[in-house]
Design a protein around this motif. Sequence first.
Motif, PDB file in Angstrom:
ATOM      1  N   ASP A  42       0.803  -1.103   0.024  1.00 46.46           N
ATOM      2  CA  ASP A  42      -0.012  -0.033   0.025  1.00 46.46           C
ATOM      3  C   ASP A  42       0.625   1.328  -0.036  1.00 46.46           C
ATOM      4  O   ASP A  42       0.562   2.261  -0.674  1.00 46.46           O
ATOM      5  N   GLU A  43       1.771   1.133   0.914  1.00 42.96           N
ATOM      6  CA  GLU A  43       2.658   2.264   1.000  1.00 42.96           C
ATOM      7  C   GLU A  43       3.510   2.622  -0.432  1.00 42.96           C
ATOM      8  O   GLU A  43       3.580   3.843  -0.970  1.00 42.96           O
ATOM      9  N   ARG A  44       3.860   1.629  -0.952  1.00 44.27           N
ATOM     10  CA  ARG A  44       4.454   1.513  -2.373  1.00 44.27           C
ATOM     11  C   ARG A  44       3.597   2.075  -3.640  1.00 44.27           C
ATOM     12  O   ARG A  44       4.235   2.907  -4.367  1.00 44.27           O
ATOM     13  N   ARG A  45       2.389   1.559  -3.597  1.00 49.75           N
ATOM     14  CA  ARG A  45       1.396   2.342  -4.441  1.00 49.75           C
ATOM     15  C   ARG A  45       1.274   3.564  -4.396  1.00 49.75           C
ATOM     16  O   ARG A  45       1.183   4.424  -5.258  1.00 49.75           O
ATOM     17  N   GLY A  46       1.203   4.069  -2.940  1.00 53.16           N
ATOM     18  CA  GLY A  46       0.960   5.681  -2.655  1.00 53.16           C
ATOM     19  C   GLY A  46       2.142   6.268  -3.238  1.00 53.16           C
ATOM     20  O   GLY A  46       1.858   7.421  -3.751  1.00 53.16           O
ATOM     21  N   ASN A  47       3.393   5.827  -2.949  1.00 51.65           N
ATOM     22  CA  ASN A  47       4.461   6.416  -3.605  1.00 51.65           C
ATOM     23  C   ASN A  47       4.535   6.794  -4.939  1.00 51.65           C
ATOM     24  O   ASN A  47       4.938   7.662  -5.474  1.00 51.65           O
ATOM     25  N   LEU A  48       4.037   5.475  -5.612  1.00 56.94           N
ATOM     26  CA  LEU A  48       4.168   5.597  -7.176  1.00 56.94           C
ATOM     27  C   LEU A  48       3.130   6.535  -7.508  1.00 56.94           C
ATOM     28  O   LEU A  48       3.217   7.362  -8.577  1.00 56.94           O
ATOM     29  N   GLN A  49       2.023   6.698  -6.848  1.00 55.70           N
ATOM     30  CA  GLN A  49       0.713   7.570  -7.373  1.00 55.70           C
ATOM     31  C   GLN A  49       1.197   9.081  -7.119  1.00 55.70           C
ATOM     32  O   GLN A  49       1.021   9.863  -7.748  1.00 55.70           O
ATOM     33  N   ARG A  50       1.812   9.429  -6.131  1.00 56.67           N
ATOM     34  CA  ARG A  50       2.220  10.663  -5.707  1.00 56.67           C
ATOM     35  C   ARG A  50       3.738  10.916  -6.501  1.00 56.67           C
ATOM     36  O   ARG A  50       3.765  12.089  -6.735  1.00 56.67           O
ATOM     37  N   GLY A  51       4.537  10.023  -6.616  1.00 50.41           N
ATOM     38  CA  GLY A  51       5.746  10.220  -7.378  1.00 50.41           C
ATOM     39  C   GLY A  51       6.752  10.703  -6.315  1.00 50.41           C
ATOM     40  O   GLY A  51       8.047  10.937  -6.613  1.00 50.41           O
ATOM     41  N   PHE A  52       6.828  10.370  -5.033  1.00 53.36           N
ATOM     42  CA  PHE A  52       7.679  10.686  -4.084  1.00 53.36           C
ATOM     43  C   PHE A  52       7.286   9.722  -2.436  1.00 53.36           C
ATOM     44  O   PHE A  52       5.969   9.397  -2.614  1.00 53.36           O
ATOM     45  N   ARG A  53       8.389   9.446  -1.857  1.00 51.48           N
ATOM     46  CA  ARG A  53       8.142   8.835  -0.579  1.00 51.48           C
ATOM     47  C   ARG A  53       7.942   9.705   0.529  1.00 51.48           C
ATOM     48  O   ARG A  53       8.868  10.671   0.470  1.00 51.48           O
ATOM     49  N   ILE A  54       7.343   9.466   1.594  1.00 49.67           N
ATOM     50  CA  ILE A  54       7.155  10.186   2.592  1.00 49.67           C
ATOM     51  C   ILE A  54       7.909   9.675   3.754  1.00 49.67           C
ATOM     52  O   ILE A  54       7.488   8.422   4.108  1.00 49.67           O
TER      53      ILE A  54
END
Length: 128
Positions: A42-54
């Motif tokens: 889930d975290e990685r999918r969010g990263n890809l969608q946003r374009g950055f890691r938090i």
Amino acid sequence: MSLLRVSMMLAGLAVLAGCATPLEQCLYAAERDQREISRELDERRGNLQRGFRIERVLTPVMESGFCVNAEGVLEPCMRWEHETRETHHRINPELEAERIALLERQLAREDGRVAQAAATCRATYPAE
């Protein structure tokens, strides 16, 4: 894994160990790796969608406020509080997509393992 996430998981385990049945404890333990993979996916999918890691870091900060003194009276004071600070890190979308694909394969394998482990739990601890 962040310190906050680890402490939340440990608190959840402490509560679970106190009131869960042996079957529930067994099932919870059997699903641990599956939950971890799902969270990372889930975290990685969010990263890809946003374009950055938090990156989230719990940071101590000194704040002014009011404290109760020895006589029970409110008085101004300084005290440590914690705030979560976020830092954004760029990602390589191709590498992130590869990692997501790997995690999806791992999760599919883990689903089969969890099903077997759950069956073992149910056989060991029949319905109570």
